[in-house]
Design a protein around this motif. Structure first.
Motif, PDB file in Angstrom:
ATOM      1  N   MET A  33       0.832  -1.190   0.000  1.00 23.74           N
ATOM      2  CA  MET A  33       0.000   0.000   0.000  1.00 23.74           C
ATOM      3  C   MET A  33       0.875   1.252   0.000  1.00 23.74           C
ATOM      4  SD  MET A  33      -2.739   1.187   2.945  1.00 23.74           S
ATOM      5  CE  MET A  33      -1.697   0.407   4.166  1.00 23.74           C
ATOM      6  N   ILE A  34       0.464   2.209  -0.830  1.00 26.03           N
ATOM      7  CA  ILE A  34       1.116   3.511  -0.845  1.00 26.03           C
ATOM      8  C   ILE A  34       0.076   4.570  -0.501  1.00 26.03           C
ATOM      9  CG2 ILE A  34       2.078   5.288  -2.373  1.00 26.03           C
ATOM     10  CD1 ILE A  34       3.746   3.158  -3.704  1.00 26.03           C
ATOM     11  N   VAL A  35       0.423   5.449   0.418  1.00 25.62           N
ATOM     12  CA  VAL A  35      -0.434   6.564   0.797  1.00 25.62           C
ATOM     13  C   VAL A  35      -0.005   7.803   0.024  1.00 25.62           C
ATOM     14  CG1 VAL A  35      -0.911   8.195   2.656  1.00 25.62           C
ATOM     15  CG2 VAL A  35      -1.075   5.752   3.093  1.00 25.62           C
ATOM     16  N   LEU A  36      -0.974   8.508  -0.534  1.00 28.80           N
ATOM     17  CA  LEU A  36      -0.695   9.754  -1.242  1.00 28.80           C
ATOM     18  C   LEU A  36      -1.108  10.937  -0.381  1.00 28.80           C
ATOM     19  CD1 LEU A  36      -1.883   9.241  -4.943  1.00 28.80           C
ATOM     20  CD2 LEU A  36       0.463   9.260  -4.064  1.00 28.80           C
ATOM     21  N   LEU A  37      -0.215  11.914  -0.252  1.00 29.15           N
ATOM     22  CA  LEU A  37      -0.487  13.160   0.444  1.00 29.15           C
ATOM     23  C   LEU A  37      -0.247  14.340  -0.489  1.00 29.15           C
ATOM     24  CD1 LEU A  37       1.369  12.568   3.855  1.00 29.15           C
ATOM     25  CD2 LEU A  37      -1.105  12.396   3.443  1.00 29.15           C
ATOM     26  N   SER A  38      -0.884  15.461  -0.172  1.00 30.02           N
ATOM     27  CA  SER A  38      -0.550  16.725  -0.821  1.00 30.02           C
ATOM     28  C   SER A  38       0.640  17.342  -0.100  1.00 30.02           C
ATOM     29  CB  SER A  38      -1.732  17.687  -0.753  1.00 30.02           C
ATOM     30  OG  SER A  38      -2.867  17.142  -1.380  1.00 30.02           O
ATOM     31  N   PRO A  39       1.337  18.273  -0.747  1.00 33.24           N
ATOM     32  CA  PRO A  39       2.390  19.028  -0.059  1.00 33.24           C
ATOM     33  C   PRO A  39       1.753  20.123   0.786  1.00 33.24           C
ATOM     34  CG  PRO A  39       2.178  19.824  -2.277  1.00 33.24           C
ATOM     35  CD  PRO A  39       1.171  18.708  -2.137  1.00 33.24           C
ATOM     36  N   ALA A  40       2.544  21.088   1.239  1.00 35.90           N
ATOM     37  CA  ALA A  40       2.015  22.197   2.036  1.00 35.90           C
ATOM     38  C   ALA A  40       2.592  23.513   1.527  1.00 35.90           C
ATOM     39  CB  ALA A  40       2.369  22.006   3.508  1.00 35.90           C
ATOM     40  N   LYS A  41       1.805  24.565   1.642  1.00 36.25           N
ATOM     41  CA  LYS A  41       2.305  25.901   1.296  1.00 36.25           C
ATOM     42  C   LYS A  41       3.243  26.414   2.394  1.00 36.25           C
ATOM     43  CE  LYS A  41      -2.097  26.923  -0.961  1.00 36.25           C
ATOM     44  NZ  LYS A  41      -3.346  27.701  -0.855  1.00 36.25           N
ATOM     45  N   THR A  42       2.890  26.084   3.647  1.00 40.12           N
ATOM     46  CA  THR A  42       3.721  26.506   4.775  1.00 40.12           C
ATOM     47  C   THR A  42       4.942  25.599   4.864  1.00 40.12           C
ATOM     48  OG1 THR A  42       1.727  27.185   5.952  1.00 40.12           O
ATOM     49  CG2 THR A  42       3.746  26.941   7.254  1.00 40.12           C
ATOM     50  N   LEU A  43       6.118  26.207   4.999  1.00 42.00           N
ATOM     51  CA  LEU A  43       7.366  25.451   5.027  1.00 42.00           C
ATOM     52  C   LEU A  43       8.134  25.715   6.318  1.00 42.00           C
ATOM     53  CD1 LEU A  43       8.585  26.165   1.373  1.00 42.00           C
ATOM     54  CD2 LEU A  43       7.335  24.147   2.194  1.00 42.00           C
ATOM     55  N   ASP A  44       8.950  24.746   6.703  1.00 43.46           N
ATOM     56  CA  ASP A  44       9.820  24.889   7.874  1.00 43.46           C
ATOM     57  C   ASP A  44      11.245  24.536   7.459  1.00 43.46           C
ATOM     58  OD1 ASP A  44      11.206  24.806  10.249  1.00 43.46           O
ATOM     59  OD2 ASP A  44      10.149  23.053  11.047  1.00 43.46           O
ATOM     60  N   PHE A  45      12.068  25.562   7.323  1.00 45.09           N
ATOM     61  CA  PHE A  45      13.477  25.339   6.998  1.00 45.09           C
ATOM     62  C   PHE A  45      14.373  25.843   8.128  1.00 45.09           C
ATOM     63  CE2 PHE A  45      11.899  24.215   2.947  1.00 45.09           C
ATOM     64  CZ  PHE A  45      12.918  23.542   2.278  1.00 45.09           C
ATOM     65  N   GLU A  46      13.803  25.936   9.324  1.00 43.35           N
ATOM     66  CA  GLU A  46      14.549  26.503  10.442  1.00 43.35           C
ATOM     67  C   GLU A  46      14.703  25.561  11.633  1.00 43.35           C
ATOM     68  OE1 GLU A  46      12.659  30.157  11.454  1.00 43.35           O
ATOM     69  OE2 GLU A  46      13.151  31.126   9.549  1.00 43.35           O
ATOM     70  N   SER A  47      13.733  24.702  11.885  1.00 44.94           N
ATOM     71  CA  SER A  47      13.812  23.842  13.064  1.00 44.94           C
ATOM     72  C   SER A  47      14.954  22.838  12.928  1.00 44.94           C
ATOM     73  CB  SER A  47      12.485  23.102  13.280  1.00 44.94           C
ATOM     74  OG  SER A  47      12.237  22.220  12.205  1.00 44.94           O
ATOM     75  N   VAL A  48      15.383  22.308  14.058  1.00 42.27           N
ATOM     76  CA  VAL A  48      16.481  21.342  14.068  1.00 42.27           C
ATOM     77  C   VAL A  48      16.033  20.050  13.384  1.00 42.27           C
ATOM     78  CG1 VAL A  48      18.011  19.975  15.520  1.00 42.27           C
ATOM     79  CG2 VAL A  48      17.418  22.319  16.185  1.00 42.27           C
ATOM     80  N   LEU A  49      16.874  19.548  12.498  1.00 43.35           N
ATOM     81  CA  LEU A  49      16.546  18.329  11.756  1.00 43.35           C
ATOM     82  C   LEU A  49      17.046  17.092  12.481  1.00 43.35           C
ATOM     83  CD1 LEU A  49      17.329  19.082   8.004  1.00 43.35           C
ATOM     84  CD2 LEU A  49      15.140  18.333   8.947  1.00 43.35           C
ATOM     85  N   PRO A  50      16.255  16.003  12.476  1.00 42.93           N
ATOM     86  CA  PRO A  50      16.797  14.724  12.940  1.00 42.93           C
ATOM     87  C   PRO A  50      17.842  14.224  11.957  1.00 42.93           C
ATOM     88  CG  PRO A  50      14.559  14.462  12.097  1.00 42.93           C
ATOM     89  CD  PRO A  50      14.854  15.924  12.086  1.00 42.93           C
TER      90      PRO A  50
ATOM     91  N   HIS B 120       3.165   0.231  11.141  1.00 43.23           N
ATOM     92  CA  HIS B 120       3.740  -0.519  10.020  1.00 43.23           C
ATOM     93  C   HIS B 120       2.663  -1.322   9.292  1.00 43.23           C
ATOM     94  CE1 HIS B 120       8.079  -0.413  11.863  1.00 43.23           C
ATOM     95  NE2 HIS B 120       7.430   0.737  11.987  1.00 43.23           N
ATOM     96  N   VAL B 121       1.575  -0.656   8.966  1.00 44.65           N
ATOM     97  CA  VAL B 121       0.437  -1.322   8.335  1.00 44.65           C
ATOM     98  C   VAL B 121       0.678  -1.452   6.839  1.00 44.65           C
ATOM     99  CG1 VAL B 121      -2.044  -1.204   7.884  1.00 44.65           C
ATOM    100  CG2 VAL B 121      -1.132  -0.402  10.078  1.00 44.65           C
ATOM    101  N   THR B 122       0.585  -2.657   6.332  1.00 42.45           N
ATOM    102  CA  THR B 122       0.722  -2.897   4.894  1.00 42.45           C
ATOM    103  C   THR B 122      -0.567  -3.427   4.271  1.00 42.45           C
ATOM    104  OG1 THR B 122       1.611  -5.101   5.324  1.00 42.45           O
ATOM    105  CG2 THR B 122       3.212  -3.322   5.041  1.00 42.45           C
ATOM    106  N   ASP B 123      -1.509  -3.872   5.089  1.00 46.23           N
ATOM    107  CA  ASP B 123      -2.791  -4.407   4.624  1.00 46.23           C
ATOM    108  C   ASP B 123      -3.821  -3.281   4.612  1.00 46.23           C
ATOM    109  OD1 ASP B 123      -5.145  -5.722   4.139  1.00 46.23           O
ATOM    110  OD2 ASP B 123      -5.117  -6.938   5.963  1.00 46.23           O
ATOM    111  N   ILE B 124      -4.333  -2.941   3.452  1.00 41.74           N
ATOM    112  CA  ILE B 124      -5.266  -1.828   3.339  1.00 41.74           C
ATOM    113  C   ILE B 124      -6.462  -1.995   4.256  1.00 41.74           C
ATOM    114  CG2 ILE B 124      -6.411  -2.864   1.338  1.00 41.74           C
ATOM    115  CD1 ILE B 124      -5.953   0.906   2.041  1.00 41.74           C
ATOM    116  N   ASP B 125      -6.977  -3.207   4.399  1.00 47.44           N
ATOM    117  CA  ASP B 125      -8.162  -3.400   5.231  1.00 47.44           C
ATOM    118  C   ASP B 125      -7.893  -3.075   6.700  1.00 47.44           C
ATOM    119  OD1 ASP B 125      -9.819  -4.138   3.114  1.00 47.44           O
ATOM    120  OD2 ASP B 125      -9.166  -6.224   3.217  1.00 47.44           O
ATOM    121  N   ALA B 126      -6.651  -3.245   7.134  1.00 57.59           N
ATOM    122  CA  ALA B 126      -6.297  -2.919   8.515  1.00 57.59           C
ATOM    123  C   ALA B 126      -6.373  -1.423   8.785  1.00 57.59           C
ATOM    124  CB  ALA B 126      -4.900  -3.438   8.836  1.00 57.59           C
TER     125      ALA B 126
END
Length: 250
Positions: free
Chosen positions: A1-18, A218-224
């Motif tokens: 399964m692949i989930v599709l998301l939209s991007p965002a207009k609001t961006l964060d290029f300042e917070s500390v990155l993992p 870690h769900v891979t089964d769509i029905d779950a």
């Protein structure tokens, strides 16, 4: 399964990155080409095309002009709109982020299709923009390229199933081009005086929460995925069918 998301207009290029190793977007060259073409647009034209203020038009004109020299960061930690507030990427463990890299994809007007760790530069270019080099609109410029990549990634992943949590504007880039794929659309509703109602802000956050829930478990089964229960949402079987699911918050 692949989930599709939209991007965002609001961006964060300042917070500390993992400390995750960024990956390269598949359409990095195309993004650079689009940015160079967009750099030829005047601030006034950008304001008209994007329906934004002169201040934002100036910011985005500068972004396109300086695109090649801008800092980058993984998309999952760069987008900061309502969907990504719901996702809460900074609190997801390493295993969850790795799972997201394999099972979450973000549609993008500039980058086409992104994995969570694909490095992006600051930009604003919505998929519904009625502009593109030698085309009338951005979806025409992308043509079948985004869908072809998504089909290839689905074949590699093996499930042949998409959980569509993207907006209609962004899903239009692949709509009708994923023959043979099972696609589940999700509708989020809130209690209202006249029955369950759609509230855009809450629905966007819920899309992010659902994507995170999949990665956490870690769900891979769509029905779950019918078991999604974050923030009081529950699957409403009576208002759902095979290809459109409703989740209502109590």
């Amino acid at each position: 399964m692949i989930v599709l998301l939209s991007p965002a207009k609001t961006l964060d290029f300042e917070s500390v990155l993992p400390s995750f190793t960024p990956t390269t977007p598949h359409f990095a060259e195309e993004a650079g080409s689009l940015a160079r073409s967009a750099a030829n647009l005047t601030q006034k034209k950008l304001a008209e095309l994007m329906h934004i203020s002169p201040k934002l038009a100036k910011l985005n004109a500068e972004r396109f002009r300086d695109f090649a020299d801008l800092p980058d960061r993984p998309a999952l930690f760069a987008f900061a709109g309502d969907v990504y507030t719901g996702f809460e990427a900074h609190t997801l463990d390493d295993a969850g982020v790795a799972f997201a890299q394999d099972h979450v994809r973000m549609l993008s007007g500039l980058y086409g299709l992104l994995r969570p760790l694909d490095a992006i530069r600051p930009y604003r270019l919505e998929m519904g923009t009625r502009w593109a080099p030698r085309q009338k609109r951005l979806t025409d410029w992308w043509g079948d390229r985004i869908a072809a990549l998504l089909r290839a990634q689905l074949a590699e992943e093996g499930s042949g199933t998409i959980l569509n949590l993207a907006s209609q504007e962004y899903y239009a880039a692949v709509e009708g081009k994923l023959a043979g794929t099972r696609i589940i659309d999700v509708d989020f509703r809130e209690p209202g005086p006249n029955g369950p109602r759609f509230i855009s802000f809450n629905a966007k956050r819920a899309r992010g929460m659902m994507a995170r829930w999949m990665c956490e478990h870690h769900v891979t089964d769509i029905d779950a995925m019918r078991g999604f229960d974050s923030d009081g949402y529950r699957f409403d079987a009576a208002e759902s069918d095979d290809n459109r699911w409703r989740f209502t918050r109590s």
